[in-house]
Design a protein around this motif. Sequence first.
Motif, short mmCIF file in Angstrom:
data_model
loop_
_atom_site.label_atom_id
_atom_site.label_comp_id
_atom_site.label_asym_id
_atom_site.label_seq_id
_atom_site.Cartn_x
_atom_site.Cartn_y
_atom_site.Cartn_z
N ALA A 5 0.84 -1.20 0.00
CA ALA A 5 0.00 0.00 0.00
C ALA A 5 0.87 1.24 0.00
CB ALA A 5 -0.92 0.00 1.22
N PHE A 6 0.48 2.25 -0.77
CA PHE A 6 1.18 3.53 -0.82
C PHE A 6 0.26 4.62 -0.29
CE2 PHE A 6 3.34 0.99 -3.97
CZ PHE A 6 4.67 1.37 -3.87
N ILE A 7 0.79 5.41 0.64
CA ILE A 7 0.05 6.55 1.19
C ILE A 7 0.83 7.82 0.85
CG2 ILE A 7 -0.86 7.66 3.26
CD1 ILE A 7 -0.92 4.90 4.58
N ALA A 8 0.24 8.68 0.02
CA ALA A 8 0.87 9.95 -0.33
C ALA A 8 0.37 11.01 0.64
CB ALA A 8 0.52 10.33 -1.77
N GLY A 103 7.95 16.42 2.68
CA GLY A 103 8.96 16.91 3.61
C GLY A 103 9.38 15.80 4.55
N ASN A 104 9.51 16.13 5.84
CA ASN A 104 9.89 15.09 6.81
C ASN A 104 8.94 14.99 7.99
OD1 ASN A 104 10.59 17.43 8.16
ND2 ASN A 104 12.72 16.85 8.52
N ILE A 105 7.79 15.71 7.93
CA ILE A 105 6.83 15.64 9.03
C ILE A 105 5.42 15.33 8.56
CG2 ILE A 105 8.16 17.27 10.44
CD1 ILE A 105 6.02 19.38 9.76
N ASP A 106 5.13 15.49 7.27
CA ASP A 106 3.74 15.43 6.82
C ASP A 106 3.15 14.02 6.81
OD1 ASP A 106 5.84 16.02 4.75
OD2 ASP A 106 4.36 15.15 3.41
N GLY A 107 3.97 13.00 7.00
CA GLY A 107 3.44 11.65 7.08
C GLY A 107 3.24 11.14 8.49
N GLU A 112 1.81 6.92 12.47
CA GLU A 112 1.24 6.57 13.77
C GLU A 112 0.08 5.58 13.61
OE1 GLU A 112 2.02 10.40 16.67
OE2 GLU A 112 0.29 10.47 15.33
N ALA A 113 -0.76 5.81 12.60
CA ALA A 113 -1.88 4.90 12.39
C ALA A 113 -1.39 3.50 12.01
CB ALA A 113 -2.79 5.45 11.30
N LEU A 114 -0.36 3.42 11.18
CA LEU A 114 0.19 2.12 10.79
C LEU A 114 0.78 1.40 12.00
CD1 LEU A 114 1.81 3.30 7.46
CD2 LEU A 114 -0.04 1.61 7.64
N GLN A 115 1.46 2.16 12.85
CA GLN A 115 1.99 1.55 14.08
C GLN A 115 0.87 1.00 14.94
OE1 GLN A 115 4.62 4.55 15.90
NE2 GLN A 115 6.17 2.97 16.05
N SER A 116 -0.21 1.77 15.04
CA SER A 116 -1.29 1.38 15.95
C SER A 116 -2.00 0.11 15.50
CB SER A 116 -2.31 2.52 16.07
OG SER A 116 -3.06 2.67 14.87
N ILE A 117 -2.00 -0.18 14.19
CA ILE A 117 -2.67 -1.39 13.71
C ILE A 117 -1.67 -2.51 13.41
CG2 ILE A 117 -4.62 -0.11 12.77
CD1 ILE A 117 -3.44 -0.37 10.02
N GLY A 118 -0.39 -2.25 13.69
CA GLY A 118 0.62 -3.29 13.56
C GLY A 118 1.04 -3.62 12.14
N CYS A 119 0.92 -2.66 11.23
CA CYS A 119 1.32 -2.90 9.83
C CYS A 119 2.77 -2.48 9.63
CB CYS A 119 0.42 -2.12 8.88
SG CYS A 119 0.84 -2.33 7.13
N TYR A 121 5.80 -0.82 7.87
CA TYR A 121 5.81 0.33 6.97
C TYR A 121 7.22 0.89 6.80
CZ TYR A 121 5.99 3.28 11.21
OH TYR A 121 6.34 3.86 12.40
N VAL A 122 7.38 1.61 5.69
CA VAL A 122 8.58 2.39 5.43
C VAL A 122 8.14 3.82 5.10
CG1 VAL A 122 9.83 0.38 4.55
CG2 VAL A 122 8.63 1.89 2.94
N ALA A 123 9.09 4.74 5.18
CA ALA A 123 8.78 6.14 4.89
C ALA A 123 9.76 6.68 3.86
CB ALA A 123 8.85 6.98 6.17
N ILE A 124 9.27 7.57 3.02
CA ILE A 124 10.11 8.31 2.08
C ILE A 124 10.16 9.76 2.56
CG2 ILE A 124 10.42 9.07 -0.30
CD1 ILE A 124 8.68 6.71 -1.18
N VAL A 125 11.35 10.32 2.62
CA VAL A 125 11.54 11.73 3.00
C VAL A 125 12.13 12.45 1.80
CG1 VAL A 125 12.69 13.33 4.57
CG2 VAL A 125 11.88 11.11 5.42
N GLU A 126 11.35 13.35 1.21
CA GLU A 126 11.82 14.06 0.02
C GLU A 126 12.48 15.39 0.34
OE1 GLU A 126 11.82 13.42 -3.22
OE2 GLU A 126 10.73 11.52 -3.34
N GLY A 127 12.31 15.89 1.55
CA GLY A 127 12.91 17.19 1.88
C GLY A 127 12.78 17.50 3.35
N GLY A 128 13.10 18.73 3.68
CA GLY A 128 13.04 19.20 5.05
C GLY A 128 13.53 20.63 5.10
N ALA A 129 13.25 21.30 6.19
CA ALA A 129 13.67 22.70 6.32
C ALA A 129 14.24 22.93 7.71
CB ALA A 129 12.50 23.64 6.07
N ASP A 130 15.45 23.46 7.77
CA ASP A 130 16.06 23.69 9.08
C ASP A 130 15.55 24.98 9.73
OD1 ASP A 130 17.32 25.55 7.52
OD2 ASP A 130 19.33 24.69 7.74
#
Length: 391
Positions: A5-8, A103-107, A112-119, A121-130
Amino acid sequence: MKKIAFIASNEYVSWGGSEYLWGAAAEQLVQRGMEVSVSKGWSCPVEQIEHLRAAGCRVFYRTVNPSFLRRAVRKLPPWRNYVQKHTAKLVSRADLAVVSQGGNIDGLIWMEALQSIGCRYVAIVEGGADVWWANDDLIERLAKAYAGAHAVYFVAEATVDLCRRQFVIPLTQAKVIRNPFNVRYDARPPWPSPGEGLSLGFVSRLEIGGKGHDLLLQVLGLPHWRGRDVSVSLYGDGPNERSLRRMVDAARLTSVQFGGLVANLEKIWANHHALILPSRYEGMPLVLVEAMLCGRPAIITDVGGVRELVRDNVNGFLAKAPTVELLDEAMNRAWENRHRLKEMGEQAAIDVRKFVSPDPVEDFVRELLALVDSPCPAEHPAQQHTMEART
């Protein structure tokens, strides 16, 4: 049949540059016989998402409401319940979920939802702002969400370092990947007709805050730039197009033109000597990779992972920070070395091919397939996560 499953998490535009990778990977995986589900937050059908539906993906559009900053800190129903229910439906019996972030926070809420149901998952981080730092409570949540990921994919080493600092976590499962590009890997557009002038292409979303169009317009308004044979073409569209047109008119900048959306990027570079990109923050700008593949040097701010590709005065020109003074300094060096730009572009073409493979999507698909086929560990580091371990 394996399921993924992909979540954008991007809900700001119907489709953005941060989504090319996951979208192409989803299409390849469904073509290989996997059951693929995709989730996109948008209020009407999106062309690229409908293309994935036609390819065989199961598509879920979700409600876009309210803004991310309110959602990110909301811990109580009804929104949190909606996220968990939507996620549970999407990833039902999935072997792996992929959360793609602009970015690095919008997912965060989706991890959290994936953790709560025990699935898994991996994450993609396309950017960030210091320039943006969360409060302690949000940092705690982000740290736990990232620790629960079985892999975190970044498009630049600089973004890995930024996330480690911002969220105070080791990110031992971090990996660097590349985004797909929109030019041929062996692209060789002809060099523009020789002359004494300088033609610069600014290819990006017309979004002033991130891309720094205002900085460039201020530089071009300086007396020494008004007196030079220079032209700048702004390509793309976005939320600030009307403002940019007013700014150009108000400053009487005859050196600036608007090129709109151009599908064939190689044609753009056949008419320009270099890329100009005065961004205030980036991950790894795709337009930089594309320009270098086309044999063009860049005049670009030293943000995000730019320094991983651009060697100052060798294959491009780095502005040390996104300010008018430092951008002017870098542009002045490019002007003084305009007779060397073709040579620098040839070096850029060599360097970028050491950085990116001919098929980054295939590289990423192999990563995901390896995770899907691997046994799920009995205990994951997320269960051992403590603040003491991070510090």
